[in-house]
Scaffold this active site. Structure first.
Site, PDB file in Angstrom:
ATOM      1  N   ARG A  87      29.549  15.120  -7.273  1.00  0.00           N
ATOM      2  CA  ARG A  87      29.775  14.311  -6.068  1.00  0.00           C
ATOM      3  C   ARG A  87      29.319  12.873  -6.301  1.00  0.00           C
ATOM      4  NH1 ARG A  87      30.447  15.617  -0.584  1.00  0.00           N
ATOM      5  NH2 ARG A  87      30.453  13.737   0.681  1.00  0.00           N
TER       6      ARG A  87
ATOM      7  N   THR B  85      36.728  25.770   5.226  1.00  0.00           N
ATOM      8  CA  THR B  85      37.027  24.642   6.106  1.00  0.00           C
ATOM      9  C   THR B  85      37.949  25.080   7.235  1.00  0.00           C
ATOM     10  OG1 THR B  85      38.159  22.482   6.238  1.00  0.00           O
ATOM     11  CG2 THR B  85      38.886  23.979   4.520  1.00  0.00           C
TER      12      THR B  85
ATOM     13  N   SER C 277      46.371  19.512   2.895  1.00  0.00           N
ATOM     14  CA  SER C 277      46.095  18.743   1.680  1.00  0.00           C
ATOM     15  C   SER C 277      45.889  19.714   0.526  1.00  0.00           C
ATOM     16  CB  SER C 277      44.840  17.873   1.850  1.00  0.00           C
ATOM     17  OG  SER C 277      43.669  18.672   1.758  1.00  0.00           O
TER      18      SER C 277
ATOM     19  N   TYR D 286      43.284  19.804  -1.282  1.00  0.00           N
ATOM     20  CA  TYR D 286      41.931  20.347  -1.115  1.00  0.00           C
ATOM     21  C   TYR D 286      41.923  21.505  -0.132  1.00  0.00           C
ATOM     22  CZ  TYR D 286      37.620  21.078   1.369  1.00  0.00           C
ATOM     23  OH  TYR D 286      36.568  21.686   2.014  1.00  0.00           O
ATOM     24  N   HIS D 287      42.508  21.333   1.054  1.00  0.00           N
ATOM     25  CA  HIS D 287      42.474  22.390   2.054  1.00  0.00           C
ATOM     26  C   HIS D 287      43.119  23.673   1.534  1.00  0.00           C
ATOM     27  CE1 HIS D 287      41.909  18.896   4.887  1.00  0.00           C
ATOM     28  NE2 HIS D 287      40.945  19.711   5.267  1.00  0.00           N
TER      29      HIS D 287
ATOM     30  N   LYS E  32      40.803  26.046  -0.305  1.00  0.00           N
ATOM     31  CA  LYS E  32      39.996  26.920   0.533  1.00  0.00           C
ATOM     32  C   LYS E  32      40.833  28.057   1.103  1.00  0.00           C
ATOM     33  CE  LYS E  32      36.129  24.949  -0.211  1.00  0.00           C
ATOM     34  NZ  LYS E  32      35.088  25.694  -0.963  1.00  0.00           N
TER      35      LYS E  32
ATOM     36  N   THR F 235      38.749   1.889  12.302  1.00  0.00           N
ATOM     37  CA  THR F 235      40.151   2.032  11.915  1.00  0.00           C
ATOM     38  C   THR F 235      40.717   3.374  12.363  1.00  0.00           C
ATOM     39  OG1 THR F 235      39.419   2.829   9.745  1.00  0.00           O
ATOM     40  CG2 THR F 235      39.942   0.496   9.938  1.00  0.00           C
TER      41      THR F 235
ATOM     42  N   TYR G  25      43.973   5.565  12.623  1.00  0.00           N
ATOM     43  CA  TYR G  25      45.309   5.617  12.033  1.00  0.00           C
ATOM     44  C   TYR G  25      46.300   6.189  13.035  1.00  0.00           C
ATOM     45  CZ  TYR G  25      42.883   4.723   7.650  1.00  0.00           C
ATOM     46  OH  TYR G  25      42.107   4.164   6.668  1.00  0.00           O
TER      47      TYR G  25
END
Length: 382
Positions: free
Chosen positions: A36, A141, A176, A178-179, A182, A249, A251
Site C-alpha cells: 500500500r 466489499t 470495477s 477490483y470489485h 472480491k 469535487t 462527479y
C-alpha cells in the site's frame, strides 16, 4: 490462541491490530508486504497522517508480532500457517482501489492476480495444513452488489422461479476490476466451505471514513490516511479537499447513494467477530458492514457545513463523471446482522467528519502540496 491478521499495515488493518492487541489475550501475528505504501507513492501522493516505518510501529506494541511476506506466494502462506497455526485468520489484505485497478490492463491484471491468489492460498493453506477448525474471516466489499434497483440483502437472494424457490448467491455485479476480485473471493469461499468444511465469515465493507480510534490515540500511532483520487475514499478525499481550500469535487449529479461506515464501527465489528467466532449455522456468515447510505452531493454539502466549524470555506463543485455509473441510484441495503454484531452504531457520519477535519487541519500544508493528486490521470509514470 493465535489470531493471524493480514493487511495489518493498512488503513483498516492498523487500528484493528491495535484493538486486537489491547483487548485480547491471544497472540496477534500481523502479516503485510507494505505494498500500500508503494502504490500510494506510485500515485505521487502521501499519507496525510505521518505514520512510522513498519518495523517501528509494530515493535512498539506488546502482543503484536510482524511477519513480512507476500500472500500471493503459495509457499510463503503454507509456511506461515504451519508455523503459527492460527485459530482465527482475519484477512484484510488486498489491492483495494477501484480507480487504480481501472487505469489500464496491466493494473487490472495485477489487482486480480494479487487479490484472488492471496485468498485462494489462505483457503487451500488452511485445508492442507490441517487447520479445519480455524475461523476464516475476510473483508470483501459492498461493491460486490453493484447497484441493483431493489433492497440489497445481507448475503444471498431468495429466488422464486417457475414454481420453484431457492436461496442463491448474489450475482457478481461489481463495477470495477477490483470489485470483481472480491466477487471471485466470495465465490471461492463458498466453494471452499462446501469442500473443506471450516467456519467462514464474510464482512462486506462499505466506504470507510475516519482518522482515529481510541487505540491509535492511546498508542500515539495514527493509521494512514490517503486522500488522492486512487486510494482516498470519497469521504476522506472530500475532507482533505476542504482542508486544502480545494473545491469538493462531485462527479456528475452526485445524487447516487453510497454505503458508509466509520473506521470505529468497522474496527469494532471485526474485533467482535474474532471474539465471538462463527455463528455455528450452516454456510458462511455474511455481514453488510454499513451503517447508512448517503448521496454523494449530500455528503459533500455535509462536509462543507461541518467544515465551517473549523473556519473552512469549502465550495462544492460538480465535474464531468469519469466513471460509468447510475448517478441517481437510491441504494437500500439491509444490515441487521451487522448492527447486532457491532452493538449498534458507535459513530455517526457528522461526528466522524469532525474527527477527520480535526486531524487534517494540522496537516494542511502537507495536503495542499499534493492537491493535484485529487484528480485522476496523475500517476507518476504517465
Amino acid at each position: 490462541m493465535t489470531v493471524l491478521l493480514t493487511g495489518a499495515d493498512g488503513y483498516l488493518g492498523w487500528p484493528t491490530a491495535l484493538r486486537l492487541a489491547d483487548r485480547l489475550d491471544e497472540r496477534v501475528v500481523c502479516v503485510d508486504d507494505f505494498s500500500r505504501r508503494d502504490w500510494v507513492a506510485e500515485s505521487g501522493s502521501v499519507s496525510a497522517t505521518r505514520i512510522e516505518d513498519p518495523e517501528e510501529r509494530f515493535e512498539r506494541v506488546e502482543n503484536l508480532s510482524l511477519v513480512e511476506g507476500d500472500l500471493a506466494d503459495r509457499d510463503f502462506v503454507l509456511q506461515l500457517l504451519a508455523t503459527h497455526e492460527p485459530d482465527t485468520v482475519l484477512h484484510a489484505a488486498a489491492q483495494p482501489s477501484a480507480p487504480y485497478s481501472s487505469i489500464n490492463g496491466e493494473r487490472a491484471l495485477y489487482t486480480q492476480r494479487n487479490n484472488v491468489s492471496m485468498t485462494l492460498n489462505l483457503l487451500h493453506g488452511l485445508h492442507e495444513t490441517g487447520l479445519s477448525d480455524t475461523h476464516f474471516i475476510e473483508t470483501t466489499t459492498t461493491g460486490i452488489y453493484g447497484a441493483p434497483h431493489f433492497p440489497i440483502p445481507e448475503g444471498g437472494l431468495e429466488v422464486d422461479r417457475k414454481g420453484g424457490s431457492d436461496e442463491v448467491p448474489f450475482p457478481a455485479m461489481g463495477g470495477s476490476w477490483y470489485h470483481q476480485t472480491k466477487s471471485f473471493d466470495a465465490a471461492n469461499m463458498r466453494l471452499a466451505e462446501s469442500q473443506f468444511n471450516f467456519p467462514m465469515s464474510e464482512v462486506r465493507t462499505a466506504i470507510v471514513y475516519g482518522t482515529e480510534t481510541a487505540e491509535t490515540r492511546d498508542h500515539e500511532s495514527p493509521t494512514r490516511f490517503d486522500f488522492d483520487y486512487y486510494f482516498g475514499t470519497v469521504v476522506n478525499r472530500f475532507c482533505a479537499q476542504a482542508v486544502a481550500g480545494y473545491p469538493i469535487t462531485v462527479y456528475g449529479k452526485g445524487e447516487q447513494r453510497k454505503p458508509m461506515v466509520s473506521l470505529e464501527d468497522a474496527v469494532e465489528s471485526l474485533v467482535r467477530l474474532v471474539e465471538q467466532g462463527h455463528s455455528g449455522d450452516d454456510g458462511i456468515d455474511v455481514y453488510n458492514q454499513v451503517t447508512r447510505p448517503i448521496a454523494i452531493v449530500e455528503l459533500a454539502e455535509t462536509i462543507a457545513e461541518v467544515g465551517a466549524e473549523f473556519d473552512l470555506d469549502a465550495e462544492v463543485k460538480h465535474y464531468e463523471n469519469p466513471r460509468e455509473e447510475d448517478e441517481e441510484h437510491k441504494m437500500e441495503m439491509e444490515n441487521e446482522r451487522f448492527l447486532e454484531l457491532v452493538g449498534g452504531q458507535r459513530q455517526d457520519l457528522e461526528s466522524g467528519i469532525r474527527d477527520v477535519l480535526g486531524t487534517l487541519v494540522d496537516e494542511r500544508e502537507r495536503i495542499a502540496a499534493h492537491e493535484d493528486r485529487f484528480l485522476p490521470g496523475v500517476l507518476t509514470d504517465e
